[in-house]
Design an enzyme around this catalytic site. Structure first.
Site, PDB file in Angstrom:
ATOM      1  CE1 TYR A 245      52.167 -10.146 -84.755  1.00 51.88           C
ATOM      2  CE2 TYR A 245      50.477  -8.430 -83.996  1.00 51.88           C
ATOM      3  CZ  TYR A 245      50.923  -9.696 -84.165  1.00 51.88           C
ATOM      4  OH  TYR A 245      50.016 -10.773 -83.682  1.00 51.88           O
TER       5      TYR A 245
ATOM      6  N   PRO B 210      40.604 -14.671 -87.242  1.00 51.37           N
ATOM      7  CG  PRO B 210      38.949 -12.705 -86.810  1.00 51.37           C
ATOM      8  CD  PRO B 210      40.584 -13.485 -86.978  1.00 51.37           C
ATOM      9  CG  LEU B 211      37.891 -12.515 -91.129  1.00 52.42           C
ATOM     10  CD1 LEU B 211      38.120 -11.285 -91.856  1.00 52.42           C
ATOM     11  CD2 LEU B 211      36.343 -13.001 -91.582  1.00 52.42           C
ATOM     12  N   GLY B 212      40.262 -16.874 -91.051  1.00 52.81           N
ATOM     13  CA  GLY B 212      41.154 -18.007 -91.688  1.00 52.81           C
ATOM     14  C   GLY B 212      42.179 -17.346 -92.554  1.00 52.81           C
TER      15      GLY B 212
ATOM     16  CG  PHE C  22      40.504 -20.187 -97.148  1.00 51.97           C
ATOM     17  CD1 PHE C  22      40.975 -20.644 -98.328  1.00 51.97           C
ATOM     18  CD2 PHE C  22      39.396 -21.122 -96.895  1.00 51.97           C
ATOM     19  CE1 PHE C  22      40.775 -21.357 -99.475  1.00 51.97           C
ATOM     20  CE2 PHE C  22      39.094 -22.291 -97.831  1.00 51.97           C
ATOM     21  CZ  PHE C  22      39.727 -22.430 -98.854  1.00 51.97           C
TER      22      PHE C  22
HETATM   23  N1  LIG Z   1      48.789 -14.059 -81.217  1.00 51.97           N
HETATM   24  C1  LIG Z   1      49.103 -14.347 -82.230  1.00 51.97           C
HETATM   25  O1  LIG Z   1      50.085 -15.340 -82.335  1.00 51.97           O
HETATM   26  C2  LIG Z   1      48.565 -13.844 -83.514  1.00 51.97           C
HETATM   27  C3  LIG Z   1      48.777 -14.674 -84.693  1.00 51.97           C
HETATM   28  C4  LIG Z   1      48.304 -14.062 -86.131  1.00 51.97           C
HETATM   29  C5  LIG Z   1      47.352 -13.024 -85.961  1.00 51.97           C
HETATM   30  N2  LIG Z   1      47.196 -12.303 -84.650  1.00 51.97           N
HETATM   31  C6  LIG Z   1      46.199 -11.357 -84.735  1.00 51.97           C
HETATM   32  O2  LIG Z   1      45.207 -11.228 -85.154  1.00 51.97           O
HETATM   33  C7  LIG Z   1      44.749 -10.472 -85.944  1.00 51.97           C
HETATM   34  C8  LIG Z   1      43.723 -10.881 -87.208  1.00 51.97           C
HETATM   35  O3  LIG Z   1      44.453 -12.196 -87.758  1.00 51.97           O
HETATM   36  P1  LIG Z   1      45.154 -12.266 -89.306  1.00 51.97           P
HETATM   37  O4  LIG Z   1      45.338 -11.033 -89.860  1.00 51.97           O
HETATM   38  O5  LIG Z   1      46.300 -13.359 -89.227  1.00 51.97           O
HETATM   39  O6  LIG Z   1      43.763 -12.770 -90.027  1.00 51.97           O
HETATM   40  P2  LIG Z   1      42.347 -12.484 -90.510  1.00 51.97           P
HETATM   41  O7  LIG Z   1      41.854 -11.566 -89.684  1.00 51.97           O
HETATM   42  O8  LIG Z   1      41.574 -13.986 -90.347  1.00 51.97           O
HETATM   43  O9  LIG Z   1      42.497 -12.398 -92.110  1.00 51.97           O
HETATM   44  C9  LIG Z   1      43.498 -11.167 -92.394  1.00 51.97           C
HETATM   45  C10 LIG Z   1      43.276 -11.661 -94.035  1.00 51.97           C
HETATM   46  O10 LIG Z   1      41.802 -11.312 -94.354  1.00 51.97           O
HETATM   47  C11 LIG Z   1      41.751 -10.422 -95.473  1.00 51.97           C
HETATM   48  N3  LIG Z   1      40.325  -9.479 -95.045  1.00 51.97           N
HETATM   49  C12 LIG Z   1      40.017  -9.001 -93.941  1.00 51.97           C
HETATM   50  N4  LIG Z   1      38.784  -8.716 -94.041  1.00 51.97           N
HETATM   51  C13 LIG Z   1      38.166  -9.023 -95.235  1.00 51.97           C
HETATM   52  C14 LIG Z   1      36.982  -8.817 -96.125  1.00 51.97           C
HETATM   53  N5  LIG Z   1      35.856  -8.432 -95.334  1.00 51.97           N
HETATM   54  N6  LIG Z   1      37.062  -9.514 -97.082  1.00 51.97           N
HETATM   55  C15 LIG Z   1      38.193 -10.406 -97.918  1.00 51.97           C
HETATM   56  N7  LIG Z   1      39.351 -10.250 -97.172  1.00 51.97           N
HETATM   57  C16 LIG Z   1      39.393  -9.748 -95.827  1.00 51.97           C
HETATM   58  C17 LIG Z   1      42.990  -9.186 -95.102  1.00 51.97           C
HETATM   59  O11 LIG Z   1      43.339  -8.682 -96.283  1.00 51.97           O
HETATM   60  P3  LIG Z   1      43.298  -6.874 -96.354  1.00 51.97           P
HETATM   61  O12 LIG Z   1      44.195  -6.550 -95.359  1.00 51.97           O
HETATM   62  O13 LIG Z   1      43.913  -6.641 -97.914  1.00 51.97           O
HETATM   63  O14 LIG Z   1      42.101  -6.301 -96.245  1.00 51.97           O
HETATM   64  C18 LIG Z   1      43.859 -10.326 -94.855  1.00 51.97           C
HETATM   65  O15 LIG Z   1      44.577 -10.841 -95.981  1.00 51.97           O
HETATM   66  C19 LIG Z   1      46.167  -9.910 -86.491  1.00 51.97           C
HETATM   67  O16 LIG Z   1      46.016  -8.591 -87.124  1.00 51.97           O
HETATM   68  C20 LIG Z   1      47.013  -9.725 -85.369  1.00 51.97           C
HETATM   69  O17 LIG Z   1      46.855  -8.506 -84.709  1.00 51.97           O
HETATM   70  C21 LIG Z   1      47.852 -12.979 -83.518  1.00 51.97           C
END
Ligand SMILES: NC(=O)c1ccc[n+]([C@@H]2O[C@H](COP(=O)([O-])OP(=O)(O)OC[C@H]3O[C@@H](n4cnc5c(N)ncnc54)[C@H](OP(=O)(O)O)[C@@H]3O)[C@@H](O)[C@H]2O)c1
Length: 328
Positions: A57, A204-206, A209
């Site tokens: 990252y 987990p929040l897609g 989306f």
């Molecule tokens: N192992 C792997 O290969 C892998 C791959 C992907 C991710 N990850 C890990 O998983 C974590 C989470 O996954 P992710 O960040 O990809 O996706 P996510 O948690 O599903 O979604 C993140 C997105 O949602 C927005 N968001 C978060 N909370 C919100 C809310 N309450 N209302 C509206 N929008 C919201 C964030 O924007 P803002 O930041 O602007 O709030 C960001 O754009 C990552 O940070 C990473 O540590 C691991």
């Protein structure tokens, strides 16, 4: 917030925080460093004790950020990081989980995080060139030396999980899992449950989306990873809107937000599931951790369980290259 246990004894808050978006993926990036440190510390103040980062990252800068932010509260938190990508000239150019590389990454990650022990060290992607037994053995050696506490895998298939676990106990598997990505359900989740391995859903929040914050009219920054993901083409965002409409209706009836319903649904799937939503805003952390107190009834869960099957999801969760890195 209540806690959950990953593997034998890794106790973490029921909802963690993914730090990836603070350095990459959901442009514009990187987030202001001082602000991001305040967000990470604000998460701890609100009961979050589980933080997710990775060597790749940034690369590197996300680990440094997480390490600096959490240094004053080191004893209260669990920090997970990951090895396994080959990084050249600041970009990931494939995989490398050779034992000597795992050791080198551990040494560098300890330094960047400023910690004595990596609490949870995941292989980021299964490397087809290196038998998983060698990977498990290499991490097992680091555990013996006190440099790593627990071993994890990311996007590993059930057979790989079993083989790894037979060499060194796997504490957690981290893979994409959410209301619109159900891939781990047939094999990986039952394998984890049978072996006492925790499961950490990423995205987990897609990728935003499932909160309802993204629709067909959303425009992404050029460096936003969603511009490369089939599920996020304008047409597929429009087609997939029906999914969020269902979730939003249920959320409204519960006086909750769609994102909270998406997280509460994950928590309800198994007591060893610990989602790690990512955000750069403290208000969203407050909203997201509220899901730990949102009860969903058996009817709600049945309704949500059938949702993706009923309305369908258009588009793959990754582009072709990244799909090719997922272990079957
Ligand atoms: N192992 C792997 O290969 C892998 C791959 C992907 C991710 N990850 C890990 O998983 C974590 C989470 O996954 P992710 O960040 O990809 O996706 P996510 O948690 O599903 O979604 C993140 C997105 O949602 C927005 N968001 C978060 N909370 C919100 C809310 N309450 N209302 C509206 N929008 C919201 C964030 O924007 P803002 O930041 O602007 O709030 C960001 O754009 C990552 O940070 C990473 O540590 C691991």
């Amino acid at each position: 917030m209540h806690t959950r246990t990953l593997g034998r004894d890794l106790r973490v808050s029921a909802i963690g925080l993914g730090a990836m978006g603070m350095s990459q993926s959901y442009g514009p990036n990187p987030g202001d460093r001082t602000d991001m440190i305040a967000v990470l510390r604000g998460a701890v103040d609100r009961g979050v004790t589980f933080f997710d980062t990775a060597e790749v990252y940034g690369p590197y800068v996300n680990e440094e950020l997480v390490g600096e932010a959490l240094a004053p509260v080191r004893e209260q938190v669990v920090i997970a990081t990951k090895f396994g990508f080959r990084i050249e000239n600041g970009a990931s150019v494939g995989l490398n989980s050779r034992p000597e590389q795992i050791r080198a990454v551990a040494t560098a990650s300890l330094e960047r995080l400023g910690v004595e022990t990596i609490d949870l060290f995941y292989q980021h992607r299964v490397d087809p060139q290196v038998p998983i037994e060698e990977v498990a053995g290499a991490v097992g050696d680091l555990v013996q030396e006190g440099k790593v506490r627990c071993f994890g895998l990311s996007e590993a298939g059930a057979e790989t999980i079993r083989r790894a676990h037979s060499v060194h106990p796997v504490a957690a598997v981290q893979s994409e899992y959410s209301l619109w990505t159900r891939d781990p359900e047939p094999e990986v989740l039952p394998t984890c449950a049978a072996l006492g391995i925790g499961f950490v859903p990423f995205s987990p929040l897609g990728k935003g989306f499932l909160t309802g914050a993204v629709d067909a009219s959303t425009s992404f920054a050029a460096d936003d990873v969603r511009t490369t993901i089939p599920r996020f083409t304008e047409g597929n965002r429009a087609a997939n809107q029906v999914l969020i409409e269902h979730i939003a209706t249920l959320a409204q009836a519960k006086d909750a937000t769609p994102g909270q319903v998406a997280l509460a649904w994950l928590l309800a799937q198994h007591p060893s599931i610990v989602p790690i939503p990512g955000t750069r805003r403290i208000t969203r952390i407050e909203e997201n951790i509220g899901a730990a107190q949102l009860p969903l009834s058996a009817d709600d869960l049945a309704d949500l369980n059938e949702l993706a099957g009923r309305v369908g999801v258009e588009g793959d969760r990754y582009n072709e290259y990244h799909m090719s890195l997922v272990d079957k």
